[in-house]
Design a protein around this motif. Structure first.
Motif, PDB file in Angstrom:
ATOM      1  N   ASP A   1      20.198   2.044 -22.029  1.00 49.99           N
ATOM      2  CA  ASP A   1      19.748   0.467 -21.861  1.00 49.99           C
ATOM      3  C   ASP A   1      19.887   0.197 -20.499  1.00 49.99           C
ATOM      4  O   ASP A   1      21.103   0.220 -19.910  1.00 49.99           O
ATOM      5  CB  ASP A   1      20.697  -0.364 -22.811  1.00 49.99           C
ATOM      6  CG  ASP A   1      20.136  -0.132 -24.362  1.00 49.99           C
ATOM      7  OD1 ASP A   1      19.295   0.182 -24.438  1.00 49.99           O
ATOM      8  OD2 ASP A   1      20.962  -0.302 -25.272  1.00 49.99           O
ATOM      9  N   ILE A   2      19.084  -0.265 -19.805  1.00 50.06           N
ATOM     10  CA  ILE A   2      19.165  -0.902 -18.539  1.00 50.06           C
ATOM     11  C   ILE A   2      19.141  -2.286 -18.397  1.00 50.06           C
ATOM     12  O   ILE A   2      18.215  -2.981 -18.975  1.00 50.06           O
ATOM     13  CB  ILE A   2      18.189  -0.390 -17.619  1.00 50.06           C
ATOM     14  CG1 ILE A   2      18.194   1.038 -17.534  1.00 50.06           C
ATOM     15  CG2 ILE A   2      18.136  -0.888 -16.051  1.00 50.06           C
ATOM     16  CD1 ILE A   2      16.963   1.923 -16.810  1.00 50.06           C
ATOM     17  N   LYS A   3      20.200  -2.797 -18.076  1.00 50.91           N
ATOM     18  CA  LYS A   3      20.184  -4.377 -17.924  1.00 50.91           C
ATOM     19  C   LYS A   3      19.723  -4.998 -16.575  1.00 50.91           C
ATOM     20  O   LYS A   3      20.306  -4.602 -15.497  1.00 50.91           O
ATOM     21  CB  LYS A   3      21.487  -5.032 -18.425  1.00 50.91           C
ATOM     22  CG  LYS A   3      21.835  -4.555 -19.817  1.00 50.91           C
ATOM     23  CD  LYS A   3      23.192  -5.230 -19.958  1.00 50.91           C
ATOM     24  CE  LYS A   3      23.623  -4.836 -21.567  1.00 50.91           C
ATOM     25  NZ  LYS A   3      24.769  -5.434 -21.905  1.00 50.91           N
ATOM     26  N   MET A   4      18.813  -5.733 -16.696  1.00 54.10           N
ATOM     27  CA  MET A   4      18.221  -6.395 -15.192  1.00 54.10           C
ATOM     28  C   MET A   4      19.134  -7.385 -14.822  1.00 54.10           C
ATOM     29  O   MET A   4      19.544  -8.375 -15.386  1.00 54.10           O
ATOM     30  CB  MET A   4      16.682  -6.902 -15.273  1.00 54.10           C
ATOM     31  CG  MET A   4      15.808  -5.623 -15.642  1.00 54.10           C
ATOM     32  SD  MET A   4      15.694  -4.378 -14.526  1.00 54.10           S
ATOM     33  CE  MET A   4      14.528  -5.278 -13.604  1.00 54.10           C
ATOM     34  N   PRO A   5      19.531  -7.414 -13.391  1.00 57.37           N
ATOM     35  CA  PRO A   5      20.709  -8.674 -13.212  1.00 57.37           C
ATOM     36  C   PRO A   5      19.847  -9.973 -12.923  1.00 57.37           C
ATOM     37  O   PRO A   5      18.520  -9.970 -12.735  1.00 57.37           O
ATOM     38  CB  PRO A   5      21.006  -8.057 -11.635  1.00 57.37           C
ATOM     39  CG  PRO A   5      20.244  -7.049 -11.221  1.00 57.37           C
ATOM     40  CD  PRO A   5      19.328  -6.642 -12.505  1.00 57.37           C
TER      41      PRO A   5
END
Length: 160
Positions: free
Chosen positions: A156-160
Motif C-alpha cells: 500500500d502506497i500512501k500519497m502525501p
C-alpha cells in the motif's frame, strides 16, 4: 579546390548518379540480403562496383576538405545560374505543315473460311498407380503440467 558542378553540370550529374547507384545497391542489400544482379554482360555489376569506388572517393575527398579547412565543415557554394557562361541556343521556328485530307478507300475483305480440321485421336496407355499406404502414426500423449502462480501482494502506497 572545392567541389564544383563542372561544365554543363556534368560533374554534378556523375556524382548524383554514382551516389544514387550506391544507395540503390545498399537498399537492395538491406531489403533482399544481396546487392544488385549482374545484369547483361555483367554491366550492372560493374557499374555497382565502380559506384562504390566513386562513393568511397567522394567520402575521402570530403573528409580531406573538412580536415584541411580551418573553419571546420563548410558546404561548397554553387554558382548562380546567371553567372554560368552557357552558349546561346539558336531560335527555332517550327514550319507550318499542311497535311492533305485522306479518305481510305472502302474495302471489303473476301469471305474466308478455314478448312475443317479434326485433331487425331491419341490413345494414352492406362496407368495404374501403385498402392501406397502411409504408416499409422500416433502422437504421444502430452499433458501440460499445472503451474501455480505465486500470490504477490502489492504494498500500500500512501500519497502525501
Amino acid at each position: 579546390q572545392s567541389f564544383g558542378i563542372g561544365p554543363y553540370g556534368l560533374e554534378l550529374v556523375s556524382v548524383v548518379t554514382s551516389v544514387g547507384l550506391t544507395l540503390w545497391s545498399l537498399g537492395s542489400f538491406v531489403q533482399r540480403g544481396r546487392g544488385l544482379p549482374a545484369g547483361p554482360l555483367g554491366l550492372l555489376g560493374l557499374a555497382e562496383g565502380l559506384s562504390y569506388l566513386a562513393a568511397l572517393g567522394l567520402l575521402a575527398a570530403g573528409a580531406s576538405t573538412v580536415l584541411k579547412a580551418s573553419k571546420g565543415f563548410e558546404l561548397p557554394t554553387l554558382p548562380s545560374p546567371s553567372s554560368l557562361n552557357l552558349p546561346k541556343l539558336p531560335d527555332f521556328k517550327v514550319p507550318d505543315i499542311k497535311v492533305p485530307n485522306f479518305q481510305a478507300p472502302d474495302f471489303k475483305a473476301p469471305d474466308f473460311q478455314a478448312p475443317d480440321f479434326k485433331a487425331p485421336d491419341i490413345k494414352v496407355p492406362d496407368f495404374k498407380s501403385p498402392d501406397f499406404k502411409l504408416p499409422d502414426f500416433k502422437a504421444p500423449a502430452f499433458s501440460m503440467p499445472d503451474i501455480k502462480m505465486p500470490d504477490i501482494k502489492m504494498p500500500d502506497i500512501k500519497m502525501p
